[in-house]
Write a protein that holds these residues in place. Structure first.
Motif, mmCIF file in Angstrom:
data_model
loop_
_atom_site.group_PDB
_atom_site.id
_atom_site.type_symbol
_atom_site.label_atom_id
_atom_site.label_comp_id
_atom_site.label_asym_id
_atom_site.label_seq_id
_atom_site.Cartn_x
_atom_site.Cartn_y
_atom_site.Cartn_z
ATOM 1 N N ALA A 140 -12.137 -29.333 8.606
ATOM 2 C CA ALA A 140 -12.506 -29.476 10.100
ATOM 3 C C ALA A 140 -13.760 -29.302 10.455
ATOM 4 C CB ALA A 140 -11.512 -28.489 10.938
ATOM 5 N N VAL A 141 -14.699 -28.435 10.021
ATOM 6 C CA VAL A 141 -16.065 -28.204 10.054
ATOM 7 C C VAL A 141 -16.564 -29.349 9.717
ATOM 8 C CG1 VAL A 141 -18.094 -26.877 9.507
ATOM 9 C CG2 VAL A 141 -16.059 -25.471 10.305
ATOM 10 N N THR A 142 -16.360 -29.878 8.614
ATOM 11 C CA THR A 142 -17.192 -31.004 7.955
ATOM 12 C C THR A 142 -16.729 -32.200 8.848
ATOM 13 O OG1 THR A 142 -16.799 -30.448 5.710
ATOM 14 C CG2 THR A 142 -17.499 -32.524 5.769
ATOM 15 N N VAL A 143 -15.491 -32.535 9.291
ATOM 16 C CA VAL A 143 -15.302 -33.525 10.161
ATOM 17 C C VAL A 143 -15.952 -33.528 11.264
ATOM 18 C CG1 VAL A 143 -13.222 -34.515 11.284
ATOM 19 C CG2 VAL A 143 -12.987 -33.879 9.187
ATOM 20 N N ILE A 144 -15.909 -32.426 12.010
ATOM 21 C CA ILE A 144 -16.617 -31.975 13.362
ATOM 22 C C ILE A 144 -18.100 -32.349 13.200
ATOM 23 C CG2 ILE A 144 -17.243 -30.404 15.292
ATOM 24 C CD1 ILE A 144 -14.380 -29.234 14.670
ATOM 25 N N LEU A 145 -18.838 -31.775 12.156
ATOM 26 C CA LEU A 145 -20.159 -32.028 12.128
ATOM 27 C C LEU A 145 -20.511 -33.552 11.698
ATOM 28 C CD1 LEU A 145 -21.228 -29.048 10.056
ATOM 29 C CD2 LEU A 145 -21.375 -29.350 12.448
ATOM 30 N N ARG A 146 -19.693 -34.071 10.797
ATOM 31 C CA ARG A 146 -20.007 -35.654 10.435
ATOM 32 C C ARG A 146 -19.710 -36.431 11.822
ATOM 33 N NH1 ARG A 146 -17.668 -35.801 4.446
ATOM 34 N NH2 ARG A 146 -19.582 -35.050 3.446
ATOM 35 N N THR A 147 -18.655 -36.060 12.696
ATOM 36 C CA THR A 147 -18.560 -36.927 13.950
ATOM 37 C C THR A 147 -19.573 -36.737 14.793
ATOM 38 O OG1 THR A 147 -15.989 -36.678 13.575
ATOM 39 C CG2 THR A 147 -16.782 -37.058 15.851
ATOM 40 N N SER A 148 -20.058 -35.445 14.961
ATOM 41 C CA SER A 148 -21.183 -35.293 16.020
ATOM 42 C C SER A 148 -22.311 -35.972 15.467
ATOM 43 C CB SER A 148 -21.532 -33.616 15.825
ATOM 44 O OG SER A 148 -22.731 -33.478 16.725
ATOM 45 N N GLN A 149 -22.842 -35.875 14.213
ATOM 46 C CA GLN A 149 -23.812 -36.948 13.548
ATOM 47 C C GLN A 149 -23.700 -38.167 14.006
ATOM 48 O OE1 GLN A 149 -23.980 -35.423 9.471
ATOM 49 N NE2 GLN A 149 -25.387 -33.741 10.246
ATOM 50 N N ALA A 150 -22.602 -38.679 13.851
ATOM 51 C CA ALA A 150 -22.184 -40.282 13.859
ATOM 52 C C ALA A 150 -22.394 -40.709 15.556
ATOM 53 C CB ALA A 150 -20.951 -40.533 13.402
ATOM 54 N N ILE A 151 -21.892 -39.770 16.284
ATOM 55 C CA ILE A 151 -22.070 -39.968 17.583
ATOM 56 C C ILE A 151 -23.535 -39.807 18.069
ATOM 57 C CG2 ILE A 151 -21.525 -38.995 20.008
ATOM 58 C CD1 ILE A 151 -18.895 -38.100 19.144
ATOM 59 N N GLN A 152 -24.266 -38.908 17.614
ATOM 60 C CA GLN A 152 -25.663 -38.760 17.885
ATOM 61 C C GLN A 152 -26.349 -39.978 17.337
ATOM 62 O OE1 GLN A 152 -27.353 -34.706 16.889
ATOM 63 N NE2 GLN A 152 -25.454 -33.779 17.206
ATOM 64 N N GLU A 153 -26.159 -40.501 16.262
ATOM 65 C CA GLU A 153 -26.778 -41.797 15.866
ATOM 66 C C GLU A 153 -26.570 -42.830 16.861
ATOM 67 O OE1 GLU A 153 -29.012 -44.031 13.500
ATOM 68 O OE2 GLU A 153 -29.110 -41.876 13.706
ATOM 69 N N VAL A 154 -25.283 -43.091 17.277
ATOM 70 C CA VAL A 154 -24.945 -44.059 18.313
ATOM 71 C C VAL A 154 -25.876 -43.841 19.432
ATOM 72 C CG1 VAL A 154 -23.306 -45.024 19.787
ATOM 73 C CG2 VAL A 154 -22.872 -44.432 17.323
ATOM 74 N N ILE A 155 -25.916 -42.868 20.103
ATOM 75 C CA ILE A 155 -26.869 -42.274 20.908
ATOM 76 C C ILE A 155 -28.272 -42.564 20.820
ATOM 77 C CG2 ILE A 155 -27.595 -40.484 22.791
ATOM 78 C CD1 ILE A 155 -24.912 -39.125 22.452
#
Length: 144
Positions: free
Chosen positions: A10-25
């Motif tokens: 869950a931690v890995t998924v949350i962090l990777r998701t956050s990074q992906a969203i930050q990259e879109v932004i």
């Protein structure tokens, strides 16, 4: 020995998701000569109006030194102006200039559409549930 637990996944998924969203932004706001931090300050001022500089840092998760640097950059770009607080001369407010408001009038609707695209795989109830679950995790993490 099993190393992975559901919590670690869950931690890995949350962090990777956050990074992906930050990259879109990052990619989105770069089109306008901004970085994500500058955009988050402009977005705050756009939606909440003039803010004490020290409060901006708390709301967009920046240190006081970093917020001064970001506000300086936005002042130099003519998007933000500093204003003395009439009630307390020790406090400085930041607010959008007319150029800053015009920029946000132009880019925020486009940015909103991109953020909607990020979440378009979720139904409305799933998005609400995701937000609630992430809040619970965040509150618990803060309490530790």
């Amino acid at each position: 020995m099993k190393v992975d637990s559901e919590e670690l996944k869950a931690v890995t998924v949350i962090l990777r998701t956050s990074q992906a969203i930050q990259e879109v932004i990052r990619k989105d706001v770069a089109k306008y000569g901004l970085n994500p931090t500058e955009f988050s300050v402009l977005e705050l001022l756009y939606h909440k109006g003039d803010q004490p500089t020290q409060m901006i840092g708390k709301k967009v998760l920046l240190t006081s030194g970093s917020i001064t640097y970001v506000v300086d950059k936005l002042v130099n770009k003519n998007y933000v102006i500093r204003k003395a607080c009439p009630k307390d001369r020790r406090v400085t407010h930041a607010g959008l200039t007319e150029s800053g408001k015009e920029l946000m009038d132009e880019i925020f609707p486009k940015h909103k559409i991109i953020m909607e695209e990020v979440f378009d795989q979720l139904e409305a109830d799933e998005l609400i549930e995701t937000v609630e679950l992430l809040k619970r995790i965040g509150y618990r993490a803060k309490s530790l």
